[in-house]
Design a protein around this motif. Structure first.
Motif, PDB file in Angstrom:
ATOM      1  N   TYR A  12     -38.044 -16.404  -3.883  1.00 42.54           N
ATOM      2  CA  TYR A  12     -38.383 -16.015  -2.516  1.00 42.54           C
ATOM      3  C   TYR A  12     -38.141 -14.519  -2.342  1.00 42.54           C
ATOM      4  N   SER A  14     -38.699 -11.334   0.676  1.00 39.57           N
ATOM      5  CA  SER A  14     -39.111 -11.041   2.040  1.00 39.57           C
ATOM      6  C   SER A  14     -38.349  -9.844   2.588  1.00 39.57           C
ATOM      7  N   HIS A  77     -33.733 -16.774   6.345  1.00 36.67           N
ATOM      8  CA  HIS A  77     -34.517 -16.687   5.116  1.00 36.67           C
ATOM      9  C   HIS A  77     -34.108 -17.775   4.117  1.00 36.67           C
ATOM     10  N   TYR A  81     -36.593 -20.660   2.653  1.00 37.37           N
ATOM     11  CA  TYR A  81     -36.784 -20.918   1.228  1.00 37.37           C
ATOM     12  C   TYR A  81     -36.571 -22.395   0.903  1.00 37.37           C
ATOM     13  N   LYS A  84     -39.519 -24.335   2.008  1.00 38.41           N
ATOM     14  CA  LYS A  84     -40.686 -24.096   1.152  1.00 38.41           C
ATOM     15  C   LYS A  84     -40.602 -24.922  -0.134  1.00 38.41           C
TER      16      LYS A  84
END
Length: 232
Positions: A12, A14, A77, A81, A84
């Motif tokens: 991940y 970002s 975040h 993750y 996801k």
């Protein structure tokens, strides 16, 4: 012809969005921690190794009020993750185990390692120039390696027996930018490339455990912390 790429490692990446004033405050706090640790003679200092706060008593940054806003951002975040990947965030609790800062100067790096005591790890880049080194992820499984040892072999590539591509790479470099976070499974082996800049690279990392909220009829997850019992 078709190539089917199976069993991916998903990393991940970002932007976090910390403002400049807060960034300067956190950078100064990490410099203070590093300066304080210079008086600690119990640790061996390798000039090629980056300074890591966890071995100098600064392993719980998430408890420090100065870092509270940053960790509030990071939590979002981490949850993103996990979602996801496919885990149901409503059925798990996430716990920070420890968190520390790393300062890397010119030619310094972090050696190949993993964090086998936790489930998730991240690196957040608080201060970073473009030429200050990558984070490297290493593939220990090498599912496509037909002849054992060839993916890591310098001579194999030099003699043109193997052309580098994503299907045979033993490691992949990711070049994060300032204010970006990289999240990955803790079991993943990783390292950093030496910095080529005269400026410091500062990152913040943490190890995170994933705990089931209810372990009834579930065997693989760690049971809820509230159900644990310390030895008498």
């Amino acid at each position: 012809m078709e190539i089917l790429n199976l069993f991916p490692l998903s990393i991940y990446k970002s932007k976090v969005g910390i403002d400049e004033a807060q960034r300067k405050t956190l950078i100064q706090e990490i410099y203070n921690q590093e300066n304080e640790s210079k008086n600690n003679r119990t640790k061996m200092y390798d000039e090629r190794s980056s300074w890591t706060g966890d071995i100098y008593g600064h392993e719980y940054l998430y408890k420090d009020k100065k870092f509270e806003v940053l960790f509030n951002h990071i939590e979002k975040h981490i949850i993103n993750y996990v979602k996801k990947i496919g885990y149901n965030e409503e059925k798990i609790d996430l716990y920070y185990q420890r968190s520390w800062a790393t300062v890397s100067r010119k030619n310094q790096y972090i050696k190949y390692h993993n964090h086998s005591q936790s489930h998730l790890s991240f690196a957040y880049y608080l201060k970073k120039d473009k030429d200050q080194g990558a984070i490297n992820f290493h593939d220990n499984f090498k599912h496509n390696e037909i002849i054992p040892g060839t993916f890591d072999s310098t001579s194999t590539r030099t003699a043109n027996f193997l052309k580098l591509n994503v299907l045979n790479a033993a490691q992949i470099k990711i070049e994060p930018n300032e204010d970006e976070i990289i999240v990955f499974p803790s079991k993943t082996f990783h390292s950093t490339s030496p910095s080529k800049s005269d400026n410091e690279r500062i990152s913040i990392s943490a190890d995170i455990s994933v705990i089931s909220k209810n372990s009834n009829k579930i065997e693989k997850f760690i049971t809820p912390v509230r159900e644990w019992q310390k030895f008498k």
